[in-house]
Each structure stands twice: as structure tokens, then as C-alpha cells.
Design a protein around this motif. Structure first.
Motif, PDB file in Angstrom:
ATOM      1  N   PHE A   1      46.565 -27.467  39.876  1.00 35.66           N
ATOM      2  CA  PHE A   1      47.787 -27.287  39.088  1.00 35.66           C
ATOM      3  C   PHE A   1      47.459 -26.639  37.739  1.00 35.66           C
ATOM      4  N   LEU A   2      46.430 -27.151  37.059  1.00 37.27           N
ATOM      5  CA  LEU A   2      46.058 -26.582  35.770  1.00 37.27           C
ATOM      6  C   LEU A   2      45.613 -25.134  35.909  1.00 37.27           C
ATOM      7  N   LYS A   3      44.856 -24.830  36.963  1.00 34.13           N
ATOM      8  CA  LYS A   3      44.407 -23.451  37.173  1.00 34.13           C
ATOM      9  C   LYS A   3      45.584 -22.511  37.396  1.00 34.13           C
ATOM     10  N   LEU A   4      46.617 -22.978  38.054  1.00 33.16           N
ATOM     11  CA  LEU A   4      47.841 -22.177  38.199  1.00 33.16           C
ATOM     12  C   LEU A   4      48.489 -21.949  36.836  1.00 33.16           C
TER      13      LEU A   4
ATOM     14  N   VAL B   1      40.259 -27.302  28.286  1.00 29.66           N
ATOM     15  CA  VAL B   1      39.155 -28.254  28.221  1.00 29.66           C
ATOM     16  C   VAL B   1      38.792 -28.601  29.657  1.00 29.66           C
ATOM     17  N   HIS B   2      37.686 -28.051  30.129  1.00 31.31           N
ATOM     18  CA  HIS B   2      37.307 -28.244  31.526  1.00 31.31           C
ATOM     19  C   HIS B   2      36.660 -29.609  31.743  1.00 31.31           C
ATOM     20  N   GLN B   3      36.808 -30.110  32.949  1.00 30.83           N
ATOM     21  CA  GLN B   3      36.289 -31.427  33.284  1.00 30.83           C
ATOM     22  C   GLN B   3      34.762 -31.466  33.231  1.00 30.83           C
ATOM     23  N   ASP B   4      34.114 -30.356  33.586  1.00 30.31           N
ATOM     24  CA  ASP B   4      32.651 -30.386  33.683  1.00 30.31           C
ATOM     25  C   ASP B   4      31.930 -29.990  32.392  1.00 30.31           C
ATOM     26  N   CYS B   5      32.643 -29.521  31.366  1.00 34.11           N
ATOM     27  CA  CYS B   5      32.054 -29.271  30.040  1.00 34.11           C
ATOM     28  C   CYS B   5      30.764 -28.463  30.104  1.00 34.11           C
ATOM     29  N   ARG B   6      30.787 -27.293  30.649  1.00 35.00           N
ATOM     30  CA  ARG B   6      29.562 -26.495  30.763  1.00 35.00           C
ATOM     31  C   ARG B   6      29.233 -25.778  29.457  1.00 35.00           C
TER      32      ARG B   6
ATOM     33  N   ILE C   1      47.238 -26.126  24.965  1.00 32.65           N
ATOM     34  CA  ILE C   1      45.953 -26.721  25.336  1.00 32.65           C
ATOM     35  C   ILE C   1      46.130 -27.482  26.641  1.00 32.65           C
ATOM     36  N   LEU C   2      45.320 -27.104  27.636  1.00 37.49           N
ATOM     37  CA  LEU C   2      45.303 -27.777  28.934  1.00 37.49           C
ATOM     38  C   LEU C   2      43.975 -28.521  29.049  1.00 37.49           C
ATOM     39  N   ALA C   3      44.025 -29.820  29.265  1.00 36.24           N
ATOM     40  CA  ALA C   3      42.812 -30.636  29.304  1.00 36.24           C
ATOM     41  C   ALA C   3      42.712 -31.335  30.648  1.00 36.24           C
ATOM     42  N   ASP C   4      41.593 -31.111  31.338  1.00 33.45           N
ATOM     43  CA  ASP C   4      41.370 -31.675  32.674  1.00 33.45           C
ATOM     44  C   ASP C   4      40.450 -32.885  32.564  1.00 33.45           C
ATOM     45  N   GLU C   5      41.026 -34.090  32.665  1.00 32.31           N
ATOM     46  CA  GLU C   5      40.269 -35.345  32.573  1.00 32.31           C
ATOM     47  C   GLU C   5      39.347 -35.345  31.342  1.00 32.31           C
ATOM     48  N   PRO C   6      39.887 -35.115  30.147  1.00 29.58           N
ATOM     49  CA  PRO C   6      39.021 -34.992  28.966  1.00 29.58           C
ATOM     50  C   PRO C   6      38.323 -36.288  28.576  1.00 29.58           C
ATOM     51  N   THR C   7      38.817 -37.428  29.078  1.00 32.91           N
ATOM     52  CA  THR C   7      38.204 -38.712  28.724  1.00 32.91           C
ATOM     53  C   THR C   7      37.531 -39.363  29.929  1.00 32.91           C
ATOM     54  N   GLY C   8      37.298 -38.600  30.980  1.00 34.32           N
ATOM     55  CA  GLY C   8      36.807 -39.169  32.225  1.00 34.32           C
ATOM     56  C   GLY C   8      35.400 -39.721  32.153  1.00 34.32           C
ATOM     57  N   ASN C   9      34.565 -39.223  31.218  1.00 37.45           N
ATOM     58  CA  ASN C   9      33.157 -39.621  31.184  1.00 37.45           C
ATOM     59  C   ASN C   9      32.766 -40.298  29.879  1.00 37.45           C
ATOM     60  N   VAL C  10      33.740 -40.874  29.171  1.00 37.35           N
ATOM     61  CA  VAL C  10      33.436 -41.514  27.889  1.00 37.35           C
ATOM     62  C   VAL C  10      34.033 -42.919  27.858  1.00 37.35           C
ATOM     63  N   ASP C  11      33.573 -43.723  26.900  1.00 43.90           N
ATOM     64  CA  ASP C  11      34.077 -45.095  26.799  1.00 43.90           C
ATOM     65  C   ASP C  11      35.457 -45.100  26.137  1.00 43.90           C
TER      66      ASP C  11
END
Length: 224
Positions: free
Chosen positions: A43-46, A83-88, A157-167
Motif C-alpha cells: 500500500f505504501l509503495k503504491l 521511512v523504510h522498515q529495513d533502514c538501509r 511522510i510515509l513510515a513503514d513500521e518505524p517503531t518495529g525494532n525499538v523499545d
């Protein structure tokens, strides 16, 4: 700013999304939720022109993606921070240069040193400007990803799971930064499965919560 009209998207021979309609108005704040595999990232990529719908229309700033040239899509995407989920990152470059990469690519880096310093301070990374990406914590990487997404002063700003890997504490910090951007007039769309984060946000900002279910987009109700 971004409009989806009866959009469908097929993947792997099957329909992942169907009959999706949404208007991201200037200054609005949206959450997008749904189970893993529901199609949130698609959806975000669209929404930023990385994918073209199988059916229906996606309009970026009133222009149909199908009728735009590659250069026109690229220009529109400069108005959208992702803001991509994988933060490369490029591991051989210090953090400040990674954050500034969109400026370099666009040829707009001249005279931006002050803005870069202010942005690094805003996300709380001034003291890490010279650190290499492998030296960063998960929260630092996520804040750096947000800084890189907004370095070009995008309108959306489109953010894909920006808090998925943090406390949780870092999730709150990242949420506060996104709320601040919204108060500055930016349009925000956050894809997340974290319902606790959504509840925390609704105390701070008027947010519309959307859910992908059975390939369709629904408005989530009070069950959140």
C-alpha cells in the motif's frame, strides 16, 4: 496530495489489494494497520509511486502515476519522505553523510550544512554524526532513517513500521517526532501493527486509523 481511487494490486497471480480508495489531505495524520502479509508495505509503495496499480488510479499531487514519466515520478517522490522498515545505510559512510544522501543525489547539498546540523539535533543524534551505521543502536538507526526521510523538507511522510525494532520509550520518542512534523503541516501516514502506539498517538493528535482486512481498506473503530 496522494489519492487512490478504486485501486487494486495483483501479486504472484493473486489479488493482494482490491477496491482501495483514500485521499491523503494536506496536514492529515493516518495510521494503517492490519496483520502481517495484509499488504501494508505494498500500500505504501503504491502511495509513493514505487508500484503501479493493477486497476484503478493513483494520483500524486493530482497527476495520474500511469501518465507520468519516470522523471516526473522522481520529482513527485522528492515531495514524499519515506521511512523504510529495513533502514538501509551505507556502512562505510558516517551517519551525517548517510542522512545527507538525498541532498547529494538531488544536487542540493551546497549550503545545507546548517540545516543538516539542526536536523541531527532535532532527532537527538548530534553526538553520533561521525559514527558508522554498524555502531548505531536500533533506536539511533530509526531516528537516522526519519532524519534522512525529511532532509528534503517533504510535504508527506510515509513510515513503514518505524517503531518495529525499538523499545517502548524509543517508540514514544519517534512518535513525538512524527507528531511534531504533523504540527508543522506535514501529512503523515504510519503503517504499524502496534495498537498501543496508535492509542498513545490519539491522545496527542487527531488521527484517522485505517485497517487492511480481506484485501480492502476499512476505517478502524473503537475496538482499538
Amino acid at each position: 496530495m496522494i489519492e487512490l481511487d478504486s485501486v487494486a494490486y495483483n501479486y504472484g497471480g493473486g489479488e493482494l489489494l482490491t477496491d482501495i480508495s483514500l485521499d491523503l489531505a494536506p496536514g492529515s495524520f493516518h495510521f494503517l494497520t492490519g496483520p502481517s502479509g495484509a499488504g501494508k508495505t505494498t500500500f505504501l509503495k503504491l502511495c509513493y509511486g514505487a508500484l503501479v496499480p493493477t486497476a484503478g488510479q493513483v494520483r500524486l499531487f493530482k497527476r495520474d502515476v500511469r501518465q507520468m514519466t519516470r522523471d516526473q515520478v522522481a520529482m513527485s517522490r522528492r515531495r514524499i519522505g519515506v521511512v523504510h522498515q529495513d533502514c538501509r545505510f551505507l556502512d562505510h559512510l558516517p551517519l551525517s553523510e548517510n542522512v545527507a544522501l538525498p541532498l547529494v543525489v538531488s544536487g542540493a547539498e551546497a549550503g545545507q550544512e546548517g540545516n543538516l546540523r539542526e536536523l541531527m539535533a532535532w532527532v537527538g543524534l548530534s553526538g553520533r554524526a561521525d559514527a558508522l551505521p554498524p555502531e548505531l543502536s536500533g533506536g539511533e538507526r530509526q531516528r537516522a532513517a526519519l532524519a534522512r526521510a525529511v532532509i528534503m523538507s517533504p510535504e508527506v511522510i510515509l513510515a513503514d513500521e518505524p517503531t518495529g525494532n525499538v523499545d517502548w520509550d524509543m517508540s514514544q520518542r519517534l512518535l513525538q517526532l512524527l507528531v511534531e512534523l504533523n504540527r508543522m503541516g506535514k501529512t503523515i501516514l504510519i503503517a504499524t501493527h502496534d495498537l498501543q502506539l496508535i492509542r498513545a498517538a490519539k491522545v496527542q493528535v487527531q488521527a484517522r486509523v485505517l485497517r487492511i482486512k480481506d484485501r480492502r481498506l476499512q476505517t478502524a473503530g473503537a475496538d482499538l
